[in-house]
Design an enzyme around this catalytic site. Structure first.
Site, short mmCIF file in Angstrom:
data_model
loop_
_atom_site.label_atom_id
_atom_site.label_comp_id
_atom_site.label_asym_id
_atom_site.label_seq_id
_atom_site.Cartn_x
_atom_site.Cartn_y
_atom_site.Cartn_z
N GLY A 14 0.83 -1.20 0.00
CA GLY A 14 0.00 0.00 0.00
C GLY A 14 0.86 1.25 0.00
O GLY A 14 2.10 1.19 0.07
N PHE A 16 1.37 3.57 2.27
CA PHE A 16 2.22 3.72 3.45
C PHE A 16 3.33 2.68 3.45
O PHE A 16 4.49 3.00 3.76
CB PHE A 16 1.40 3.61 4.73
CG PHE A 16 2.27 3.68 5.96
CD1 PHE A 16 2.65 4.90 6.48
CD2 PHE A 16 2.75 2.52 6.56
CE1 PHE A 16 3.49 4.98 7.59
CE2 PHE A 16 3.58 2.58 7.67
CZ PHE A 16 3.94 3.82 8.18
N ARG A 38 -1.50 -9.14 -0.20
CA ARG A 38 -2.24 -10.12 -0.99
C ARG A 38 -1.94 -10.06 -2.48
O ARG A 38 -2.13 -11.02 -3.20
CB ARG A 38 -3.75 -9.88 -0.80
CG ARG A 38 -4.23 -10.10 0.61
CD ARG A 38 -5.72 -9.85 0.73
NE ARG A 38 -6.08 -8.49 0.34
CZ ARG A 38 -7.31 -8.02 0.26
NH1 ARG A 38 -8.33 -8.83 0.51
NH2 ARG A 38 -7.55 -6.77 -0.07
N GLU A 40 -0.09 -10.09 -5.86
CA GLU A 40 1.16 -10.50 -6.50
C GLU A 40 1.65 -9.46 -7.50
O GLU A 40 2.87 -9.22 -7.61
CB GLU A 40 0.98 -11.85 -7.20
CG GLU A 40 -0.11 -11.88 -8.27
CD GLU A 40 -0.18 -13.24 -8.95
OE1 GLU A 40 0.83 -13.95 -8.95
OE2 GLU A 40 -1.26 -13.57 -9.48
N ALA A 82 -0.14 -2.41 8.85
CA ALA A 82 -0.78 -1.38 8.03
C ALA A 82 -1.91 -1.92 7.16
O ALA A 82 -2.60 -1.16 6.50
CB ALA A 82 0.26 -0.69 7.15
N LYS A 86 -10.12 0.20 3.98
CA LYS A 86 -10.25 1.55 4.53
C LYS A 86 -11.25 2.45 3.81
O LYS A 86 -11.44 3.60 4.23
CB LYS A 86 -8.89 2.23 4.56
CG LYS A 86 -8.29 2.48 3.18
CD LYS A 86 -6.95 3.21 3.30
CE LYS A 86 -6.39 3.60 1.95
NZ LYS A 86 -5.14 4.39 2.06
N LYS A 128 -10.87 8.46 12.06
CA LYS A 128 -12.27 7.99 11.97
C LYS A 128 -12.63 7.05 13.12
O LYS A 128 -13.81 6.77 13.35
CB LYS A 128 -12.52 7.27 10.65
CG LYS A 128 -12.72 8.20 9.45
CD LYS A 128 -11.39 8.68 8.93
CE LYS A 128 -11.53 9.49 7.65
NZ LYS A 128 -10.22 10.08 7.26
N ASN A 168 -5.98 11.99 7.30
CA ASN A 168 -5.77 11.67 5.89
C ASN A 168 -4.33 11.96 5.49
O ASN A 168 -3.79 13.01 5.83
CB ASN A 168 -6.72 12.51 5.02
CG ASN A 168 -8.17 12.29 5.37
OD1 ASN A 168 -8.78 11.33 4.93
ND2 ASN A 168 -8.73 13.16 6.19
N VAL A 176 -8.92 11.58 -1.49
CA VAL A 176 -9.68 12.55 -2.29
C VAL A 176 -8.79 13.51 -3.06
O VAL A 176 -9.18 14.02 -4.12
CB VAL A 176 -10.66 13.32 -1.38
CG1 VAL A 176 -9.90 14.28 -0.46
CG2 VAL A 176 -11.71 14.05 -2.19
#
Length: 228
Positions: A14, A16, A38, A40, A82, A86, A128, A168, A176
């Site tokens: 991801g 981060f 997850r 590949e 992480a 989301k 959140k 964010n 966004v």
């Protein structure tokens, strides 16, 4: 984190995870970095962009699979958790999937860390989770509860657990801001807002990375680290 030998990053492909990995490699802060995710194709892309750095190890796996986490955590000193679903609208229509990944996945990370004997676990949360009003927020609040409570039930020699909570991340994938930039580049004179009264809290990706690294370096267990 100079004393860290091996780091495992769940959700490592991801936004981060990529930023943290790049920072650790550039500053020679870990001898071994395990990327656990997850996808590949996402792993192959990240691996190519890093020049197939020999310090990286690549694990296909899901935090829903405790056995795979146990395998991936072998020899690991620090886990940075992480991985998460989301997107708010995903949680609205698929709350059971949020539970499986964000809550049950956190339980699996805790149990795997205990079984293997990991030293520290730092988990990523979100603003959140504070006074949550969405399935996503509820799931991350429960993730925080799972992680922080683990300090009281792991024993004196068990892993230490901490949580970082931030808003964010500016220009992160799926956020966004890239959508707003794309609209403006295509000639839009304004961008859509959920409400003119809404407040959004932004930090840069580097600030997020620094928060996690700082928490890992100084944690004693039980911290809920929030940037000021």
């Amino acid at each position: 984190m100079s004393e860290i030998n091996s780091v495992l990053i769940t959700g490592g492909t991801g936004g981060f995870g990529r930023a943290l990995t790049a920072h650790l490699l550039a500053n020679d802060m870990a001898q071994r970095i395990c990327i656990f995710s997850r996808g590949e194709h996402a792993q192959a892309d990240m691996r190519a962009k890093l020049g197939d750095d020999p310090r990286c190890r690549w694990f296909i796996g899901d935090v829903r699979d405790r056995g795979r986490l146990i395998r991936a955590m072998q020899g690991v000193d620090l886990v940075v958790h992480a991985a998460a679903l989301k997107r708010v609208e995903v949680g609205r229509f698929n709350p059971e999937e949020m539970i499986k990944t964000n809550i049950d996945g956190a339980v699996n990370v805790v149990e795997a860390a205990r079984i293997v004997g990991v030293d520290r676990v730092v988990s990523l949360s979100t603003d959140k989770a504070c006074e949550s009003i969405s399935a996503y927020g509820h799931s991350k609040a429960m993730m925080e509860a799972v992680m922080l409570a683990a300090n009281d039930t792991s024993g004196a020699r068990g892993p230490k657990f901490a949580v970082t909570r931030f808003g964010n991340v500016w220009c992160s994938p799926g956020s966004v801001v890239p959508k707003w930039v794309d609209l403006l580049r295509r000639g839009a004179r304004e961008v859509p807002l959920s409400s003119p009264l809404a407040t959004r809290f932004f930090i840069t990706m580097q600030q997020a990375v620094d928060l996690v690294i700082g928490t890992a370096a100084h944690m004693k267990g039980g911290e809920l680290a929030i940037p000021t």
